[in-house]
Scaffold this motif. Structure first.
Motif, PDB file in Angstrom:
ATOM      1  N   MET A   1      12.500  24.145   3.082  1.00  0.00           N
ATOM      2  CA  MET A   1      11.919  23.121   3.954  1.00  0.00           C
ATOM      3  C   MET A   1      12.702  22.915   5.250  1.00  0.00           C
ATOM      4  SD  MET A   1      12.631  19.760   1.582  1.00  0.00           S
ATOM      5  CE  MET A   1      12.793  18.580   2.899  1.00  0.00           C
TER       6      MET A   1
ATOM      7  N   PHE B   1      19.216  26.290   5.993  1.00  0.00           N
ATOM      8  CA  PHE B   1      19.532  27.451   6.836  1.00  0.00           C
ATOM      9  C   PHE B   1      20.093  28.624   6.031  1.00  0.00           C
ATOM     10  CE2 PHE B   1      18.867  25.924  11.219  1.00  0.00           C
ATOM     11  CZ  PHE B   1      18.573  24.613  10.938  1.00  0.00           C
TER      12      PHE B   1
ATOM     13  N   ILE C   1       7.426  23.620  -3.201  1.00  0.00           N
ATOM     14  CA  ILE C   1       6.858  24.103  -1.940  1.00  0.00           C
ATOM     15  C   ILE C   1       6.279  25.501  -2.132  1.00  0.00           C
ATOM     16  CG2 ILE C   1       7.509  24.899   0.376  1.00  0.00           C
ATOM     17  CD1 ILE C   1       9.483  22.433   0.357  1.00  0.00           C
TER      18      ILE C   1
ATOM     19  N   ARG D   1       2.249  19.443   1.207  1.00  0.00           N
ATOM     20  CA  ARG D   1       2.421  20.733   1.856  1.00  0.00           C
ATOM     21  C   ARG D   1       1.209  21.632   1.609  1.00  0.00           C
ATOM     22  NH1 ARG D   1       7.391  23.602   3.591  1.00  0.00           N
ATOM     23  NH2 ARG D   1       6.574  25.591   4.255  1.00  0.00           N
TER      24      ARG D   1
ATOM     25  N   GLN E   1       6.137  17.693   3.269  1.00  0.00           N
ATOM     26  CA  GLN E   1       6.503  18.414   2.048  1.00  0.00           C
ATOM     27  C   GLN E   1       5.656  17.947   0.868  1.00  0.00           C
ATOM     28  OE1 GLN E   1       8.096  20.896   2.726  1.00  0.00           O
ATOM     29  NE2 GLN E   1       8.993  20.261   4.675  1.00  0.00           N
TER      30      GLN E   1
ATOM     31  N   CYS F   1      16.214  25.762   0.089  1.00  0.00           N
ATOM     32  CA  CYS F   1      15.429  24.511   0.140  1.00  0.00           C
ATOM     33  C   CYS F   1      13.972  24.724   0.535  1.00  0.00           C
ATOM     34  CB  CYS F   1      16.082  23.501   1.080  1.00  0.00           C
ATOM     35  SG  CYS F   1      15.789  23.823   2.838  1.00  0.00           S
TER      36      CYS F   1
ATOM     37  N   ALA G   1      12.072  23.069  -3.470  1.00  0.00           N
ATOM     38  CA  ALA G   1      11.753  24.412  -2.981  1.00  0.00           C
ATOM     39  C   ALA G   1      10.729  25.082  -3.888  1.00  0.00           C
ATOM     40  CB  ALA G   1      13.026  25.256  -2.894  1.00  0.00           C
TER      41      ALA G   1
ATOM     42  N   CYS H   1      23.354  24.518   9.525  1.00  0.00           N
ATOM     43  CA  CYS H   1      22.579  23.381   8.982  1.00  0.00           C
ATOM     44  C   CYS H   1      23.056  22.060   9.556  1.00  0.00           C
ATOM     45  CB  CYS H   1      22.560  23.372   7.452  1.00  0.00           C
ATOM     46  SG  CYS H   1      23.791  22.331   6.648  1.00  0.00           S
TER      47      CYS H   1
ATOM     48  N   ALA I   1      12.050  13.043   4.142  1.00  0.00           N
ATOM     49  CA  ALA I   1      13.239  13.064   3.299  1.00  0.00           C
ATOM     50  C   ALA I   1      13.677  14.490   3.050  1.00  0.00           C
ATOM     51  CB  ALA I   1      12.941  12.388   1.962  1.00  0.00           C
ATOM     52  N   MET I   2      14.893  14.649   2.595  1.00  0.00           N
ATOM     53  CA  MET I   2      15.373  15.925   2.066  1.00  0.00           C
ATOM     54  C   MET I   2      15.968  15.641   0.691  1.00  0.00           C
ATOM     55  SD  MET I   2      18.958  16.458   4.112  1.00  0.00           S
ATOM     56  CE  MET I   2      19.862  17.169   2.722  1.00  0.00           C
TER      57      MET I   2
ATOM     58  N   LYS J   1      18.473  21.025  16.045  1.00  0.00           N
ATOM     59  CA  LYS J   1      17.985  22.289  15.482  1.00  0.00           C
ATOM     60  C   LYS J   1      18.393  23.380  16.460  1.00  0.00           C
ATOM     61  CE  LYS J   1      15.437  21.619  11.717  1.00  0.00           C
ATOM     62  NZ  LYS J   1      14.845  22.487  10.716  1.00  0.00           N
ATOM     63  N   PRO J   2      18.629  24.610  15.959  1.00  0.00           N
ATOM     64  CA  PRO J   2      19.061  25.668  16.876  1.00  0.00           C
ATOM     65  C   PRO J   2      18.030  25.887  17.982  1.00  0.00           C
ATOM     66  CG  PRO J   2      19.160  26.399  14.601  1.00  0.00           C
ATOM     67  CD  PRO J   2      18.473  25.085  14.591  1.00  0.00           C
TER      68      PRO J   2
ATOM     69  N   GLU K   1       6.968  20.610  12.353  1.00  0.00           N
ATOM     70  CA  GLU K   1       7.700  21.863  12.170  1.00  0.00           C
ATOM     71  C   GLU K   1       6.893  22.887  11.353  1.00  0.00           C
ATOM     72  OE1 GLU K   1      11.394  21.152  10.018  1.00  0.00           O
ATOM     73  OE2 GLU K   1      12.470  22.099  11.666  1.00  0.00           O
ATOM     74  N   ASN K   2       6.054  22.392  10.468  1.00  0.00           N
ATOM     75  CA  ASN K   2       5.352  23.281   9.547  1.00  0.00           C
ATOM     76  C   ASN K   2       4.055  23.812  10.149  1.00  0.00           C
ATOM     77  OD1 ASN K   2       6.965  23.508   7.165  1.00  0.00           O
ATOM     78  ND2 ASN K   2       6.653  21.316   6.913  1.00  0.00           N
ATOM     79  N   PRO K   3       3.537  24.918   9.563  1.00  0.00           N
ATOM     80  CA  PRO K   3       2.321  25.503  10.132  1.00  0.00           C
ATOM     81  C   PRO K   3       1.049  24.696   9.883  1.00  0.00           C
ATOM     82  CG  PRO K   3       3.197  26.879   8.335  1.00  0.00           C
ATOM     83  CD  PRO K   3       4.160  25.775   8.527  1.00  0.00           C
TER      84      PRO K   3
ATOM     85  N   SER L   1       2.457  26.088  -1.332  1.00  0.00           N
ATOM     86  CA  SER L   1       2.096  26.826  -0.125  1.00  0.00           C
ATOM     87  C   SER L   1       1.866  28.310  -0.375  1.00  0.00           C
ATOM     88  CB  SER L   1       3.178  26.644   0.941  1.00  0.00           C
ATOM     89  OG  SER L   1       4.387  27.224   0.518  1.00  0.00           O
TER      90      SER L   1
END
Lengths: 99, 524
Positions: free
Chosen positions: A57, A61, B175, B68, B65, A55, B172, B453, B152-153, B487-488, B58-60, B179
């Motif tokens: 994004m 994972f 992106i 992005r 998205q 993904c 993806a 996930c 969104a995802m 998130k982990p 979360e993104n740099p 990027s």
């Protein structure tokens, strides 16, 4: 596998499983791996099947790798840095130092 | 660059948890269109009174998205992304010029509600706490109000072989293009439905990529359902652009419609796509196409993990076929002090999200008593009109591109649904037939949704399968119960968090020590 439309203005060197690769400054590790021709970044935990970023994004994972010794990093959310050591993950994770 | 932007550059983005303040008036999560505009609106209105706004992302770099890397991408005259992408740059610039604090590369793993219970404003209660990891350390940050703009995802599209390397989402590929300025090498097959699939095709063609075919899975039955909303769509801002884009793509790429099933096969990677296509006469033909890269897409759904784990009420949107946090007209969730803006509250697209972010910021400030009711009402009036414009035509798109049942609840029993724990559709269906009460019990029995996930890639499908097996509406099935951390989070980070005295007392049985204990060392 991806190809870049333009040569990176600022190349960054890193390694994947010890193999030297080049990225562009600002790339995420996942994008850098794909653009460097890496097809597979890990083997799945249950079936040992090949996996690659899906993904890009932070959702799936599937791009988990070990970065500079830290396991289970989401490579699509981590910016690549000069000298970074990236390793693929084969199957199930273990606690470091555990039997 | 403006003076404000220059002065902020000196301070720079916050890169370590230790550099965050203990409390901000408004904490915004997500730097897409909703989050950026919420941060700009809130920080602009608080500037005079010395209020503080923090944007965690979360993104740099900012943009979410949809935009992005918009502040980093070199703008070449022949850029392939199109004007809608570059519309994000003024928004990112406005944010850079705003007094809001900015922490990129930050993982928000939880929002703890203020404990004030359901409904109402955040006045007079303990503030919500935002759990965040940044630069390798975790913190809990207090917030007057939290605006979740988690976006969104892509709706999962479970087909046989979708876990193979070489298979990705359309998002993806977009992106990677935005990027990293990279396109898939070799033959690309796009499969699925919805406007983004065609937008990506258009962008990839402009970038010189080789698209072998588009396999369109749109459900022809939805055309009739969409018809009622057609007049509204024809007056919408989407119509002219959308039709011209479709025509340009169709001129250059073979588009196969009426796709009823898909399977991706190959030895350790995607090599070809098998598909069954319904012809105009109703006949079904099977075919195969070679592919080095397969990009799947069937629309987008709200990212609800943070809101759900914070205890916000989640409801089923029957038209968009997705769960979303229940919100009022300005974005307040069911939990005091937590608002949701943009696609994370229901899909409306980027320009809509930018307006929704401003609206949520105004509501948050009004709830905090930092904005006069009359000022708020006046500002909301024009923003609501603007929002209505961007909502026009949405119902048509939602209905037209509602994915077909076979792609929401896979028919082939060997199809993997939970990618992390590798649980198949067949196993799920068999287990549902045993009388499992709901998705949470399925999770306990099968581990589906228990991998890293945290169910993001299977929750939607599990609900769809269960609803189909039971013959009930997905709203009657519900979805996984979620808990933070969403998130982990490394154990070392968790262990280093300050421990409140009552938490220590709960474990040790000792009465709470006098005075607040602020570190684990003190607690010992």
């Amino acid at each position: 596998m991806f190809r870049r439309l333009h040569e990176p203005a600022e190349p960054v060197r890193f390694t994947f499983d010890g193999r030297p690769l080049t990225a562009a400054a600002g790339d995420t590790v996942a994008a850098a791996l794909l653009a460097a021709g890496v097809r597979e970044v890990r083997r799945s935990v249950v079936g040992g099947e090949p996996r690659a970023p899906y993904c890009l994004m932070g959702v799936c994972f599937d791009c988990l790798v070990t970065i500079d010794g830290v396991q289970n990093r989401q490579s699509c959310l981590t910016e690549v840095r000069e000298g970074m050591e990236v390793r693929s993950q084969q199957g199930r994770r273990r606690l470091e130092g555990a039997e | 660059m403006t003076a404000a932007a220059a002065s902020r550059d000196i301070a720079g983005p916050i890169t370590h948890a230790a550099d965050l303040a203990d409390r901000y008036d408004v904490v915004v999560v997500g730097a897409g269109p909703a989050g950026l505009s919420a941060a700009v609106e809130a920080s602009g209105r608080l500037a005079a009174s010395g209020g503080s706004v923090l944007l965690l992302d979360e993104n740099p770099s900012p943009g979410g998205q949809i935009y992005r890397a918009v502040t980093r991408r070199p703008r070449r005259p022949d850029d392939c992304l199109g004007a809608d992408y570059w519309a994000g740059l003024p928004l990112a610039d406005a944010f850079a010029a705003s007094p809001a604090a900015y922490a990129p590369g930050a993982t928000v793993w939880g929002v703890e509600p203020c404990g004030a219970g359901e409904g109402g404003a955040g006045k007079g209660h303990e503030p919500p706490l935002v759990g965040v990891s940044l630069g390798g350390a975790a913190r809990r940050i207090a917030a007057g109000a939290v605006i979740l703009a988690s976006g969104a995802m892509e709706r999962p599209m479970p087909v046989p072989g979708w876990t193979l390397p070489g298979v990705m989402t359309a998002g993806a590929a977009q992106i990677a293009l935005k990027s990293a300025d990279a396109v898939p090498a070799g033959r690309i097959v796009l499969a699925g439905c919805g406007p983004l699939l065609y937008l990506l095709a258009w962008q990839l063609l402009r970038a010189g990529a080789e698209i072998a075919a588009i396999l369109d899975t749109a459900d022809p039955g939805q055309r009739l359902a969409a018809l009622r909303a057609l007049p509204d769509f024809l007056r919408s801002p989407y119509v002219a652009k959308g039709l011209s884009l479709l025509a340009q793509v169709r001129r250059r790429v073979p588009v196969h419609g009426g796709i009823e099933s898909l399977a991706i096969e190959g030895d350790g990677r995607a090599e070809h796509v098998l598909y069954r296509q319904r012809g105009r006469a109703g006949n079904i033909a099977a075919a195969s196409i070679d592919a080095d890269c397969v990009l799947l897409h069937q629309g987008v759904i709200p990212s609800t993990h943070l809101a759900a784990a914070a205890g916000c009420r989640i409801e089923w949107n029957a038209v968009q076929r997705a769960f979303q946090p229940a919100t009022d007209d300005v974005g307040r969730s069911s939990v005091a002090g937590i608002l949701v803006a943009g696609d994370g509250a229901g899909i409306g697209g980027a320009p809509h999200a930018a307006v929704a972010g401003r609206i949520a910021a105004l509501a948050a400030l009004a709830d905090l008593g930092r904005l006069a009711d009359a000022d708020c009402r006046r500002a909301l009036e024009s923003l609501r009109r603007e929002r209505a414009r961007w909502r026009r035509g949405r119902a048509f798109l939602d209905r037209l591109y509602q994915p077909a049942a076979a792609f929401r609840a896979p028919r082939d029993p060997a199809t993997i649904v939970c990618r992390c724990e590798e649980v198949t559709a067949g196993t799920l269906r068999k287990t549902v037939a045993l009388g499992v009460p709901g998705p949470n019990q399925l999770k306990t029995f099968l581990r589906c949704g228990m991998g890293p996930c945290q169910g993001r890639l299977c929750a939607q499908t599990v609900t769809e399968i269960m609803a189909e097996e039971r013959g009930v509406d997905p709203s009657a099935i519900g979805t996984y119960r979620l808990r933070s951390p969403v998130k982990p989070l490394r154990l070392s980070e968790l262990a280093a968090l300050p421990v409140p005295p009552d938490a220590v007392s709960a474990v040790t049985g000792e009465p709470p020590a006098k005075g607040p204990s602020e570190s684990p060392a003190d607690a010992r």
